[in-house]
Design a protein around this motif. Structure first.
Motif, PDB file in Angstrom:
ATOM      1  N   ALA A  66       0.831  -1.207   0.000  1.00  0.00           N
ATOM      2  CA  ALA A  66       0.000   0.000   0.000  1.00  0.00           C
ATOM      3  C   ALA A  66       0.863   1.254   0.000  1.00  0.00           C
ATOM      4  O   ALA A  66       0.573   2.224  -0.711  1.00  0.00           O
ATOM      5  N   LEU A  69       2.438   1.603  -3.520  1.00  0.00           N
ATOM      6  CA  LEU A  69       1.468   2.040  -4.521  1.00  0.00           C
ATOM      7  C   LEU A  69       1.172   3.525  -4.362  1.00  0.00           C
ATOM      8  O   LEU A  69       1.096   4.269  -5.352  1.00  0.00           O
ATOM      9  N   GLY A  70       1.000   3.974  -3.118  1.00  0.00           N
ATOM     10  CA  GLY A  70       0.799   5.403  -2.879  1.00  0.00           C
ATOM     11  C   GLY A  70       2.022   6.213  -3.262  1.00  0.00           C
ATOM     12  O   GLY A  70       1.912   7.302  -3.841  1.00  0.00           O
ATOM     13  N   TYR A 129      -9.276  13.093  -4.698  1.00  0.00           N
ATOM     14  CA  TYR A 129      -9.021  11.695  -4.352  1.00  0.00           C
ATOM     15  C   TYR A 129      -9.464  11.404  -2.925  1.00  0.00           C
ATOM     16  O   TYR A 129     -10.099  10.366  -2.653  1.00  0.00           O
ATOM     17  N   ALA A 133     -12.231   8.688  -1.897  1.00  0.00           N
ATOM     18  CA  ALA A 133     -11.776   7.569  -1.077  1.00  0.00           C
ATOM     19  C   ALA A 133     -12.553   7.501   0.235  1.00  0.00           C
ATOM     20  O   ALA A 133     -12.965   6.411   0.673  1.00  0.00           O
ATOM     21  N   SER A 159      -5.608  -5.367  -5.185  1.00  0.00           N
ATOM     22  CA  SER A 159      -4.642  -4.314  -5.502  1.00  0.00           C
ATOM     23  C   SER A 159      -5.033  -3.570  -6.770  1.00  0.00           C
ATOM     24  O   SER A 159      -4.694  -2.411  -6.935  1.00  0.00           O
ATOM     25  N   LEU A 293      -4.346   4.916  -9.283  1.00  0.00           N
ATOM     26  CA  LEU A 293      -5.246   5.609  -8.354  1.00  0.00           C
ATOM     27  C   LEU A 293      -6.572   4.889  -8.146  1.00  0.00           C
ATOM     28  O   LEU A 293      -7.044   4.794  -7.003  1.00  0.00           O
ATOM     29  N   SER A 295      -7.130   1.756  -8.093  1.00  0.00           N
ATOM     30  CA  SER A 295      -6.902   0.612  -7.220  1.00  0.00           C
ATOM     31  C   SER A 295      -6.742   1.047  -5.772  1.00  0.00           C
ATOM     32  O   SER A 295      -7.061   0.286  -4.854  1.00  0.00           O
ATOM     33  N   LEU A 296      -6.266   2.272  -5.549  1.00  0.00           N
ATOM     34  CA  LEU A 296      -6.174   2.789  -4.189  1.00  0.00           C
ATOM     35  C   LEU A 296      -7.551   3.086  -3.626  1.00  0.00           C
ATOM     36  O   LEU A 296      -7.809   2.885  -2.434  1.00  0.00           O
ATOM     37  N   THR A 299      -9.913  -0.519  -3.088  1.00  0.00           N
ATOM     38  CA  THR A 299      -9.348  -1.666  -2.391  1.00  0.00           C
ATOM     39  C   THR A 299     -10.422  -2.351  -1.549  1.00  0.00           C
ATOM     40  O   THR A 299     -11.061  -1.720  -0.706  1.00  0.00           O
ATOM     41  N   HIS A 311      -1.722   4.292   2.115  1.00  0.00           N
ATOM     42  CA  HIS A 311      -1.735   4.905   0.786  1.00  0.00           C
ATOM     43  C   HIS A 311      -1.397   6.385   0.868  1.00  0.00           C
ATOM     44  O   HIS A 311      -0.585   6.896   0.077  1.00  0.00           O
ATOM     45  N   ASN A 312      -2.017   7.070   1.823  1.00  0.00           N
ATOM     46  CA  ASN A 312      -1.798   8.511   1.947  1.00  0.00           C
ATOM     47  C   ASN A 312      -0.390   8.835   2.428  1.00  0.00           C
ATOM     48  O   ASN A 312       0.185   9.861   2.035  1.00  0.00           O
TER      49      ASN A 312
END
Length: 334
Positions: A66, A69-70, A129, A133, A159, A293, A295-296, A299, A311-312
């Motif tokens: 995570a 990815l972020g 975002y 989210a 993911s 993005l 996928s974030l 999830t 992520h953040n």
């Protein structure tokens, strides 16, 4: 005045001094040396992914992925708007002209006129975002998936990145061996083209300056690690053995060197370099906002809130790293 002039002559004060201001443009050896080293480190992501893949897929593994990815989203998008787009538009010619030498002699950060506008662009994107989210978390993801399929490949479920690499195909046991081979071929060829483009971008960046090459290499590395891990997972599930999947994944990664040396050879012309930066910026923005993005946001896991925090952390870390490099790039020496 005679004693003073004699003293200055004896002390060597009247000796002409050479201009100590050195050009920020890297030499040929620096371009090929640093570029090859950075590309080699990026290619090792293919091996690193194979090392990480067999480990048990627990909460620590999910948190690690995570963050990366972020970090990939933050570095790719920020590198595009803070470095690549200004260079493509001719707003910032790093290492060229008198302004570069003036920046190198000043103390403290150097903030270009366009920097804060780029920061506001990143902040606006990040704000929307966050809204989506948070709304997705509050609604528990009911009926809001953006069409992404959830696929489990060695514990990489949810993911979204692996799903993208497999072309949205859900692997079923009843599929034939030939279909697995076709999927593996598509992944290998697609990954080779992708790595070639990454190498081209790194070569053009190191042709401009060492700092620009470092920023682009960081952005490429951060998205290549989860990318290569996803590719390796797809090759394993397509029926390949561990050794063959590792070899093919690494061979496809080596095409980055072809792109690197082509980029270094053709990007000596500033106009060609600007075109390469423009294409690279579009590629980075697409990967960050289209591939990663969603996928974030979507999830699907019982630890959604924890992964949202991770992520953040990755996004903000990538943004801050690229911003600091943009502000202090004239002071960075290697």
């Amino acid at each position: 005045m005679s004693p003073t002039l004699v003293y200055m002559q004896v002390a060597g004060s009247c000796v002409p001094t050479t201009n100590t201001t050195t050009s920020l443009t890297p030499t040929m050896a620096e371009r090929y040396g640093y570029g090859s080293l950075a590309t080699l480190i990026i290619c090792l992501c293919a091996v690193l992914g194979a090392i990480v893949f067999p480990f048990p897929k627990g909460l620590c593994y999910s948190a690690f992925m995570a963050v990366f990815l972020g970090l990939a989203v933050g570095t790719l998008f920020t590198d595009a708007i803070l470095h690549l787009i200004p260079q493509a538009l001719g707003l910032h010619n790093h290492g060229e002209g008198e302004d570069a030498h003036a920046h190198a002699e000043t103390s403290g950060p150097v903030i270009e006129e366009y920097t804060w506008y780029a920061v506001v662009i990143a902040a606006g994107t990040y704000g929307f975002y966050l809204i989506e989210a948070v709304m997705t978390i509050l609604s528990s993801g009911r009926g809001h998936s953006h069409g992404n399929s959830s696929v489990e490949l060695g514990g990489l479920d949810g993911s979204g990145y692996v799903t993208k690499q497999s072309g949205g195909l859900v692997m079923e046991e009843k599929e034939k061996k030939s279909e697995f081979s076709t999927l593996a071929f598509m992944v290998i060829v697609g990954d080779a083209i992708h790595n070639f483009a990454d190498g081209l971008a790194v070569g053009a960046a190191f042709s401009l300056s060492v700092t620009s090459g470092i920023t682009t290499s960081i952005a490429v590395f951060c998205h290549e690690l989860p990318h290569e891990l996803g590719d390796f997972a797809v090759l394993m599930t397509s029926g390949m053995s561990f050794t063959r999947a590792l070899c093919w994944n690494f061979v496809s990664a080596l095409t980055a060197f072809i792109g690197l040396y082509i980029g270094l050879s053709i990007s000596t012309d500033p106009l060609v370099r600007r075109w390469i930066f423009a294409v690279t910026a579009g590629m980075f923005i697409y990967i960050a906002l289209v591939d990663l993005l969603p996928s974030l946001i979507n999830t699907v896991t019982t630890h959604r809130k924890l992964l949202f925090v991770m992520h953040n952390i990755g996004i903000l870390t990538g943004f801050l790293v690229m911003l600091l490099i943009a502000m202090y790039e004239e002071k960075i020496t290697v």
